[in-house]
Design a protein around this motif. Structure first.
Motif, short mmCIF file in Angstrom:
data_model
loop_
_atom_site.label_atom_id
_atom_site.label_comp_id
_atom_site.label_asym_id
_atom_site.label_seq_id
_atom_site.Cartn_x
_atom_site.Cartn_y
_atom_site.Cartn_z
N SER A 244 62.16 16.90 18.85
CA SER A 244 62.48 16.45 17.50
C SER A 244 61.80 15.13 17.17
CB SER A 244 64.00 16.37 17.30
OG SER A 244 64.50 15.21 17.88
N ILE A 245 61.63 14.27 18.17
CA ILE A 245 60.94 13.00 17.90
C ILE A 245 59.51 13.29 17.45
CG2 ILE A 245 60.06 10.87 18.93
CD1 ILE A 245 62.47 10.78 20.69
N VAL A 246 58.84 14.21 18.19
CA VAL A 246 57.45 14.51 17.87
C VAL A 246 57.33 15.26 16.54
CG1 VAL A 246 55.44 15.77 18.66
CG2 VAL A 246 56.83 14.55 20.30
N ILE A 256 66.34 10.87 13.09
CA ILE A 256 66.25 9.79 14.06
C ILE A 256 64.89 9.77 14.76
CG2 ILE A 256 67.33 8.77 16.09
CD1 ILE A 256 69.85 9.87 15.36
N GLY A 257 64.30 10.96 14.92
CA GLY A 257 62.99 11.03 15.55
C GLY A 257 61.98 10.20 14.79
N GLU A 258 61.94 10.45 13.49
CA GLU A 258 61.02 9.70 12.62
C GLU A 258 61.38 8.22 12.64
OE1 GLU A 258 58.41 9.82 11.00
OE2 GLU A 258 58.56 8.45 9.30
N ILE B 135 60.72 10.64 27.18
CA ILE B 135 60.29 9.99 25.94
C ILE B 135 61.19 8.81 25.60
CG2 ILE B 135 61.60 11.29 24.20
CD1 ILE B 135 58.72 11.77 22.96
N LEU B 136 62.49 8.92 25.95
CA LEU B 136 63.41 7.82 25.71
C LEU B 136 63.07 6.63 26.61
CD1 LEU B 136 66.90 9.49 25.23
CD2 LEU B 136 65.17 8.92 23.56
N LEU B 228 52.49 9.46 19.97
CA LEU B 228 53.49 8.60 19.35
C LEU B 228 53.16 7.12 19.50
CD1 LEU B 228 56.72 10.42 20.54
CD2 LEU B 228 55.83 10.33 18.22
N GLY B 229 52.00 6.83 20.10
CA GLY B 229 51.63 5.43 20.29
C GLY B 229 52.35 4.78 21.45
N LEU B 230 52.79 5.60 22.42
CA LEU B 230 53.54 5.04 23.55
C LEU B 230 52.72 5.01 24.84
CD1 LEU B 230 56.98 6.74 22.92
CD2 LEU B 230 56.47 4.33 22.73
#
Lengths: 309, 287
Positions: A244-246, A256-258, B135-136, B228-230
């Protein structure tokens, strides 16, 4: 009941570890005074601010304060907007929850369809196609598929809107993509479980009893094998959150992902910390819920584990 | 001794005869490219040339052989950037897997061998890590140590370790019940000796199979993080970041994001297929 309590304790332990990781990661960011104070500040000013923020206390006390504040729902204020972190997250949470539920339903549908098809048509064309699709789904970056979908179906053909969440049509692309992203790993698990299940004694017995193949498949084999897929719940929910973040950042989805993408870009530390905590709580409580449900449906889970130990 | 080595080499060569050729070739190419990229890229991947921006690939009108896969919005050569991006992927995936695999296998051996409390503590840690997607962790690390290769390596190895722990633990538990282990213990061998001599050599195959499957996953995770730039920051090229970069210009210059995406997918697929093959062939030989 005993099982539920055991799982509850386990979840509490997990959240305890998670809180330590979050706390330490933030404390490892170096001296927070440096970014807050003027470099010319005197030692007295330094000490005053340090006392005000509680940074002069021992680490363990600081951790206690962090946990206590978090339990009261106080996650601090966002650096970039100055508003309470929890409030900002609260605004964006529904978007993510709705999208995730939709994606989960789609994922389950896909998994059931593809996994069953592949198992029933073992080693035939349909099985191969599902295997290829699943391998492609696992190897193409999901955000790239998202970009292609946005550009072709959104920008060029104008079938779907490309950003936001205003109409039902907005939900189609992100929901389907996130669902695919989650199901690509589940479908093969279901296929393999179902194959093993179809060879098992109780399925053979059901066949011998003269039940038709359809009811053998749906009422006996599929039910048992789908419940094994459920045991991957923590993994599935983690996958869902990552996806969902991606996906949200591709579709500029108000969730929240965005939000986390924006928070990284703006280096908004308290917001990032809050998001990580909320996501971890979501994953843990969702998988706790699934585990308990799973145990309620499948006595092997409640009883089997005790015997094995 | 030399005889044993020769036998080992022969068995490896035997196994390689049936290796799936295309995935194997892709993996070799990926590794060689990763090592030798600085020597073989046609251009400097960070060299900008605004007069040459958005040049199409050579097979399209307006494209030139000087930039085989075209150029991006700053006139940087896409082919060279894809090659360097592969180098970054290889570097990050390799280190993440070494770190995660070593830690995970070690904990797995300890949990399986000692059982009881050690097992419980290690397994609850590994459960906890499942609830905490990489990712977190990458998000958190972007606050603390800043995003970059180190943050990506830590987050990806964090994603990896618990899988090794689980699998290795199960293996060790079965090995521990085998007679040769009991015999060795009865003869007074120390735990360290038993682990070194009897346990580790027997879990080697399992680790090799896991590594080859996980490399693909590590590369994919790295590309998501850099999207994501991470992960590594521009102008250092990486596949995910190139895809994200090309997003804005997709209709005008699709090649900026399509080529790195193809590179990612082909590489990941090759590692998955090779891993599946290893699983089958090593597994079959064990039985």
């Amino acid at each position: 009941m005993k099982y539920a309590v055991k799982k509850l304790v386990q979840s509490a332990v997990i959240l305890f570890f998670v809180s330590i990781v979050i706390f330490l990661a933030v404390r490892a960011s170096g001296d927070p005074l440096q970014s807050l104070l003027d470099p010319r500040a005197s030692d007295a000013q330094r000490a005053a601010l340090s006392a005000k923020l509680g940074l002069d206390k021992p680490l363990i006390v600081q951790y206690g304060i962090f946990v206590f504040d978090a339990l009261r729902g106080d996650l601090g204020n966002s650096h970039s907007s100055g508003r309470p972190v929890l409030e900002i997250i609260g605004e964006k949470l529904p978007g993510t929850v709705v999208l995730s539920i939709m994606a989960l339903l789609i994922a389950i549908l896909f998994t059931l369809l593809l996994g069953t098809l592949a198992a029933v048509k073992k080693n035939r064309a349909a099985d191969r196609i599902v295997a290829v699709l699943s391998a492609l789904g696992q190897s193409f970056p999901v955000f790239f598929v998202g970009i292609i979908a946005v550009q072709l179906l959104g920008v060029k053909l104008r079938i779907f809107p490309i950003s936001g969440a205003d109409t039902p049509l907005h939900y189609v692309l992100p929901g389907v993509l996130l669902g695919l992203c989650v199901s690509s790993s589940m479908a093969l698990v279901l296929r393999n479980n179902l194959l093993a299940e179809l060879e098992s004694d109780h399925v053979k017995f059901a066949r011998l009893r003269g039940l038709n193949e359809r009811s053998v498949l749906f009422r006996h084999a599929l039910r048992n094998s789908f419940s094994t897929v459920l045991s991957l719940s923590a993994f599935i929910f983690a996958n869902l959150i990552t996806g969902s973040i991606v996906i949200e950042s591709v579709f500029a989805w108000p969730g929240i992902g965005e939000l986390s993408y924006q928070a990284i870009m703006k280096r908004d530390f308290p917001l990032v910390q809050g998001i990580v905590l909320i996501f971890a709580i979501l994953i843990v409580s969702l998988s706790l819920l699934t585990d308990i449900l799973h145990a309620a449906l499948d006595p092997r889970i409640r009883l089997g584990k005790e015997e094995m130990q | 001794m030399t005889n044993a080595v020769a036998l080992k080499v022969k068995s490896v060569l035997d196994a390689l005869r049936h290796v799936p050729k295309i995935p194997f070739a892709v993996v070799i190419l990926f590794v060689l490219n990763g090592i030798f990229a600085p020597l073989i890229t046609p251009c400097d991947p960070e060299q900008t040339a605004l007069s040459d921006k958005f040049l199409p690939p050579f097979f399209m009108p307006g494209g030139s052989v000087a930039h085989l896969l075209g150029t991006d919005r700053l006139g940087m050569d896409v082919l060279s950037r894809v090659m360097y991006g592969g180098r970054i992927s290889l570097f990050i995936a390799f280190l993440a897997i070494v770190a995660g695999g070593l830690l995970g296998s070690l904990l797995g051996v300890l949990a399986g061998y000692y059982g009881r409390k050690t097992d419980k503590v290690i397994m609850s840690l590994s459960d906890a890590s499942l609830a905490f997607p990489s990712i977190l962790l990458a998000l958190l690390l972007s606050i603390s140590i800043g995003s970059g290769a180190a943050a990506a390596i830590i987050s990806i190895s964090f994603l990896m370790w618990s899988k090794y722990t689980r699998t290795i633990k199960t293996e060790v538990v079965t090995l521990k019940r085998k007679n040769f282990v009991t015999a060795s213990k009865l003869m007074g061998a120390s735990d360290f000796f038993v682990i070194k001599r009897h346990i580790l050599p027997n879990v080697g195959n399992v680790i090799i199979v896991m590594v080859s499957i996980e490399v693909g996953m590590a590369i994919l995770s790295e590309s998501a993080l850099s999207f994501l730039g991470l992960s590594v920051s521009p102008p250092t090229p990486s596949w995910g970041q190139m895809i994200s970069d090309g997003n804005k210009y997709f209709l005008k210059a699709w090649w900026i994001s399509v080529f790195p995406a193809i590179a990612t997918a082909v590489t990941v697929l090759a590692f998955i297929l090779l891993g599946e093959w290893m699983k089958k062939s090593l597994g079959a030989r064990d039985e």
